[in-house]
Design a protein around this motif. Sequence first.
Motif, short mmCIF file in Angstrom:
data_model
loop_
_atom_site.label_atom_id
_atom_site.label_comp_id
_atom_site.label_asym_id
_atom_site.label_seq_id
_atom_site.Cartn_x
_atom_site.Cartn_y
_atom_site.Cartn_z
N ASP A 137 -31.41 -28.23 -19.71
CA ASP A 137 -31.60 -29.69 -19.60
C ASP A 137 -32.56 -30.16 -20.69
O ASP A 137 -33.57 -29.51 -20.98
CB ASP A 137 -32.17 -30.04 -18.21
CG ASP A 137 -32.25 -31.55 -17.98
OD1 ASP A 137 -31.39 -32.07 -17.24
OD2 ASP A 137 -33.16 -32.19 -18.54
N HIS A 160 -30.26 -35.13 -20.25
CA HIS A 160 -31.03 -35.01 -19.02
C HIS A 160 -30.25 -35.44 -17.77
O HIS A 160 -29.78 -36.58 -17.68
CB HIS A 160 -32.31 -35.84 -19.16
CG HIS A 160 -33.11 -35.88 -17.91
ND1 HIS A 160 -33.52 -34.74 -17.26
CD2 HIS A 160 -33.57 -36.91 -17.17
CE1 HIS A 160 -34.20 -35.08 -16.18
NE2 HIS A 160 -34.24 -36.39 -16.10
N ASN A 161 -30.11 -34.51 -16.84
CA ASN A 161 -29.44 -34.74 -15.55
C ASN A 161 -28.00 -35.24 -15.69
O ASN A 161 -27.46 -35.82 -14.74
CB ASN A 161 -30.24 -35.76 -14.71
CG ASN A 161 -31.33 -35.08 -13.88
OD1 ASN A 161 -31.37 -33.86 -13.77
ND2 ASN A 161 -32.21 -35.88 -13.30
N PHE A 183 -32.70 -25.62 -15.36
CA PHE A 183 -33.07 -27.03 -15.12
C PHE A 183 -34.23 -27.10 -14.15
O PHE A 183 -34.58 -26.12 -13.50
CB PHE A 183 -31.86 -27.81 -14.59
CG PHE A 183 -31.36 -27.35 -13.24
CD1 PHE A 183 -30.58 -26.21 -13.11
CD2 PHE A 183 -31.67 -28.06 -12.08
CE1 PHE A 183 -30.12 -25.77 -11.86
CE2 PHE A 183 -31.21 -27.64 -10.83
CZ PHE A 183 -30.44 -26.50 -10.73
#
Length: 409
Positions: A137, A160-161, A183
């Motif tokens: 991530d 990210h995510n 992550f």
Amino acid sequence: MNYEAHFADALARLRDERRYRVFADLERLAGRFPRAIWHSPQGPRDVIVWCSNDYLGMGQHPKVIGAMVETATRMGTGAGGTRNIAGTNHPLVDLERELADLHRKEAALVFTSGYVSNETGISTIARLMPNCLILSDASNHNSMIEGVRQSKCEKQIFRHNDVAHLEELLRTADPTRPKLIVFETLYSMDGDVAPINRICDLAERYGAMTYADEVHAVGMYGSRGGGQAEHQGAMARIDVIEGTLAKAFGCLGGYIAASATLCDAVRSYAPGFIFTTALPPPICAAATAAIRHLKSSSFERERHQERSARVKAVLNAAGLPVMPNDTHIVPLFVGDPEKCKRATDLLLTEHGIYIQPINYPTVAKGTERLRITPTPYHEDALIYALAEALLEVWERLKLPLKSRVLAAE
Ligand SMILES: *Cc1c(COP(=O)(O)O)cnc(C)c1O
């Protein structure tokens, strides 16, 4: 060669970039948390700490202090060497059992810090697999980035995510190749959480292993403090859970919890585990006491969430630019490194409030912020005093309040 001049130059560069860090000289007061003494240049002053990662105040819990003192008295201070040389001290055996049980894994392995557990854990796990591809991530902590780097394996960074991006990367990778997705479950600067089940869905679909850093969630989420994975009902789906004993558990040390075979392999191959002295018995006993307490007591967790919500509500009502999230972290947007530093200096010197400025490289330039971490022990009076102090500082530095931020958009 003038060696000293090179170090001085390196420091001057940091000062030029406004990245030179100054640490406050603080003395915590057990039993009076979050109150502390700031040893200022003018002498000692009472302050309120608003940015501690001792999120639940467990570092001053009587059971935790009691376990540490009792064990030090009975067993002495240090571990006496690496585990290979000194054996595994018994409180460390108890601690690893407690951690395995917390995460419902077969085994756990303790390191000297969360940083070391990521650095040596990720690099060792990835290196043990042939031609491993690491999917990481974009917002991962420095300790994870170092673990990835030291593995010398190929890495791909997913936004990210962003599970769609992660899937894209997994889909284009060689299906037969070993893959490790790394992550965090709760990102501590924005306070946002990972979609753990969706990441695990992808891991299962594409045959990847998962490694989750639960450092900012263990003790605080889930019915027994098992973290965001427990909270989101995904604990059994994650291959390796990594955590710290230094934040919500109030002590020191880091760990991974996983299958017995994986823990045994890391124990046998990880240099950051093998070649360093084990955690001292008093720290192990104290950490075990904190974990055990938080497994059965939900008072701290509930009060922590309630206090965080209260701080957000009060600051929002005052028009302060709280960056929204669903967790215990209260980030307050500043957006300027100088003003961020100035704000924290004013809070400390004029209001006796200690909050660390969060500037680049910890967060992206232009997103500088104050990061407030309420604990179960920040009572209402402290929250109102915080809001008043912030408003005064905001006015003094001509920082925008929310109504004006919105009006400007
Ligand atoms: C603090 C932190 C660590 C390191 O843990 P320590 O026990 O303090 O070394 C690891 N990961 C994340 C996300 C952290 O914030």
